[in-house]
Design a protein around this motif. Structure first.
Motif, PDB file in Angstrom:
ATOM      1  N   GLN A   1      42.973  37.431  48.325  1.00  0.00           N
ATOM      2  CA  GLN A   1      43.704  38.170  49.346  1.00  0.00           C
ATOM      3  C   GLN A   1      45.087  38.573  48.845  1.00  0.00           C
ATOM      4  O   GLN A   1      45.652  37.952  47.952  1.00  0.00           O
ATOM      5  CB  GLN A   1      43.831  37.314  50.611  1.00  0.00           C
ATOM      6  CG  GLN A   1      42.481  36.906  51.188  1.00  0.00           C
ATOM      7  CD  GLN A   1      42.607  35.843  52.264  1.00  0.00           C
ATOM      8  OE1 GLN A   1      43.670  35.243  52.439  1.00  0.00           O
ATOM      9  NE2 GLN A   1      41.522  35.595  52.983  1.00  0.00           N
ATOM     10  N   GLY A   2      45.613  39.624  49.458  1.00  0.00           N
ATOM     11  CA  GLY A   2      46.972  40.039  49.141  1.00  0.00           C
ATOM     12  C   GLY A   2      47.066  40.796  47.825  1.00  0.00           C
ATOM     13  O   GLY A   2      46.077  41.246  47.257  1.00  0.00           O
TER      14      GLY A   2
ATOM     15  N   ASP B   1      46.698  34.751  39.948  1.00  0.00           N
ATOM     16  CA  ASP B   1      47.215  33.904  41.022  1.00  0.00           C
ATOM     17  C   ASP B   1      46.432  34.187  42.297  1.00  0.00           C
ATOM     18  O   ASP B   1      46.541  35.263  42.884  1.00  0.00           O
ATOM     19  CB  ASP B   1      48.706  34.196  41.225  1.00  0.00           C
ATOM     20  CG  ASP B   1      49.361  33.255  42.222  1.00  0.00           C
ATOM     21  OD1 ASP B   1      48.637  32.566  42.973  1.00  0.00           O
ATOM     22  OD2 ASP B   1      50.602  33.200  42.259  1.00  0.00           O
ATOM     23  N   GLY B   2      45.624  33.223  42.732  1.00  0.00           N
ATOM     24  CA  GLY B   2      44.834  33.391  43.953  1.00  0.00           C
ATOM     25  C   GLY B   2      45.554  32.965  45.211  1.00  0.00           C
ATOM     26  O   GLY B   2      44.968  32.999  46.299  1.00  0.00           O
ATOM     27  N   GLY B   3      46.812  32.544  45.079  1.00  0.00           N
ATOM     28  CA  GLY B   3      47.580  32.154  46.253  1.00  0.00           C
ATOM     29  C   GLY B   3      47.201  30.767  46.757  1.00  0.00           C
ATOM     30  O   GLY B   3      46.424  30.045  46.143  1.00  0.00           O
ATOM     31  N   LYS B   4      47.776  30.428  47.908  1.00  0.00           N
ATOM     32  CA  LYS B   4      47.527  29.116  48.502  1.00  0.00           C
ATOM     33  C   LYS B   4      46.665  29.238  49.755  1.00  0.00           C
ATOM     34  O   LYS B   4      46.813  30.177  50.542  1.00  0.00           O
ATOM     35  CB  LYS B   4      48.847  28.423  48.867  1.00  0.00           C
ATOM     36  CG  LYS B   4      49.572  27.819  47.675  1.00  0.00           C
ATOM     37  CD  LYS B   4      50.669  26.876  48.128  1.00  0.00           C
ATOM     38  CE  LYS B   4      51.280  26.145  46.933  1.00  0.00           C
ATOM     39  NZ  LYS B   4      52.297  25.144  47.357  1.00  0.00           N
TER      40      LYS B   4
END
Length: 485
Positions: free
Chosen positions: A52-53, A77-80
């Protein structure tokens, strides 16, 4: 404590089996306990829609050397999510493919290269993005991380104190490759010996992990015992017996946010241990869905949701199929798999219309309906490291009938009609008549509605959430950290 989890699967990004559920569920529970958790996964083609994002790289180019060439991996970076940081190893020429491990034609022949790169990329990325106290690696695809740590990276000042825990989800999958994989991955030939990575003149990824990891875990207490025997150890029983002091069995948890009859959106009605009325409605809907009409309340509904394979014990079912039809029961089955067992179920249903119905394939909503609407759930597996459907069945008030192996034995307690204790029915060995006797015990208990209600409630009150296993894993991490300090 900072834990890096490395695996080839994780829900919702990539899944072929229970490994993905564990890697998806355990890290958020560890975060709740106060730990920092990072998960590394390969960037398969199917992963991209789940990120996402804004698409961004945490590291744009990490050099991974092989014998005669280099490859270059990025770290996306897949985020949190739920406090867990996700990173994806991006190497399109290796991971941007239709399947995770292969196609219908077979495994990708360069899986040694794909997962060798993945393991080394996790270590290199950790040096840039955060070295953990513990690497928690899963199955053969991540099993080279401890091998690299204790050989190639043994003197690396950033990584030398990191501990490694390896979890075996299924000892039958090991990652076997030719001997020259040793030099292709730039390992010293000294590790290609019987006491390290060599087995039957093959380079064995999982064996290497078992030898070099600080501690080992597997997915149930019984399976931890079984894999130390010749019957279940898949030729690694000697290695595992040698590491028995460092081996722990930690039962997998389940996601009750998805599997709870009190809230399940797939059901015709909700119910709980206090109020079981909704289960009657779920049974009626299940029978209607499978086209079974005028089934008496006294007739038991036996449910099956499974991969149709010899490992799941369906050869035992086939051996008693005709005898089962003499009992007061109906069978509803959902699954797919080996052609011989798909054909068995089709033939069984053709010969006994109105008593056996099968749906070939998988339908998640229908799987929920079978769990809720059946009276009993059949799992006669030859081996089952943990198993989840028997745990779902307990929560849904559907008595499991299981072979006493692995997690099935750990989670199902034999019904005792004298004491009104227990949650299901078990059999030992591989005699089909033992399976038939277990089903007969279940059918006898089913006729006593008061006792059956007690059995159902016993099972529904059992708690197999992830909070308990997360604490057990945290204790293992702390033990390893103390050893490495």
């Amino acid at each position: 404590m900072h834990i890096v989890s490395a695996a080839s699967e994780c829900v919702p990004f990539a899944k072929t089996g229970g490994l993905a559920d564990v890697v998806g569920a355990l890290p958020p529970e560890l975060v709740k306990l106060g730990h920092e958790v990072t998960v590394y996964l390969p960037l398969y083609a199917g992963v991209r829609p789940h990120i996402q994002g804004e698409w961004k790289y945490a590291a744009r180019s990490i050099t991974i050397p092989f014998e005669h060439y280099n490859r270059f991996a990025g770290i996306v970076d897949g985020g949190k999510r739920e406090g867990v940081q996700y990173y994806f190893v991006d190497c399109p020429e290796l991971f941007d493919r239709p399947g995770l491990y292969g196609t219908k034609a077979g495994d990708y022949p360069n899986n040694w290269e794909r997962f060798g790169l993945f393991c080394r990329a996790v270590l290199e990325a950790s040096k840039l993005l955060g070295v953990p106290e513990i690497f928690h690696v899963h199955d053969w695809q991540a099993a080279l991380i401890p091998v690299y740590l204790r050989t190639t990276y043994n003197s690396d000042p950033l990584l030398s104190r990191a501990g490694v825990v390896l979890t075996i989800h299924n000892a039958g999958y090991q990652g076997w490759f030719p001997p020259d994989t040793t030099e292709r991955l730039l390992f010293p030939w000294e590790i290609f010996t019987m006491d390290k990575v060599e087995q039957f003149d093959r380079f064995n990824f999982l064996k290497g992990g078992l030898v070099y990891a600080d501690m080992l875990t597997t997915v149930s207490r019984k399976y931890a015992q079984e894999i130390q025997t010749a019957e279940f150890g898949e030729k690694l029983d000697g290695v595992l017996r040698g590491r028995a002091a460092d081996l722990r069995g930690i039962l997998n948890g389940v996601d009750y946010a998805e599997w709870d009859p009190a809230t399940d959106a797939n059901l015709a009605a909700h119910y709980s241990p206090r109020d079981l009325q909704g289960k009657r409605k779920c049974r009626a809907e299940l029978l209607q869905t499978f086209g079974l009409e005028k089934v008496a309340d006294s007739t038991a509904v036996l449910g099956i949701v499974s991969r149709f394979a010899v490992q799941k014990g369906f050869d035992l079912v086939a051996a008693i199929a005709d005898k089962l039809m003499e009992r007061d029961l109906v069978v509803v089955a959902l699954g797919s798999g080996e052609a011989v067992y798909e054909r068995f179920f089709r033939d069984w249903a053709f010969r006994h219309p109105g008593q056996v119905v099968v749906r070939i394939g998988y339908d998640n909503a229908l799987a929920h309906k079978v769990e809720a609407g059946a009276d009993m759930f059949l799992m006669p597996s030859r081996y089952e490291p943990c198993g989840l459907n028997q745990i779902y069945s307990l929560k849904y008030g559907t008595a499991p009938v299981v072979r006493a192996t692995g997690g099935l034995d750990d989670t199902v307690e034999e019904w005792d009609p004298e004491r009104a204790t227990g949650t299901g029915f078990k059999f030992a060995g591989l005699d089909p008549l033992a399976l038939l006797e277990a089903i007969d015990r279940a059918l006898k208990a089913f006729q006593d509605k008061g006792a059956w209600t007690k059995l159902v409630r016993n099972g529904m009150k059992r708690n197999y959430s992830w909070s308990g296993p997360a604490r057990e894993y945290a204790e293992v991490y702390e033990e390893v950290a103390r050893k490495r300090s």
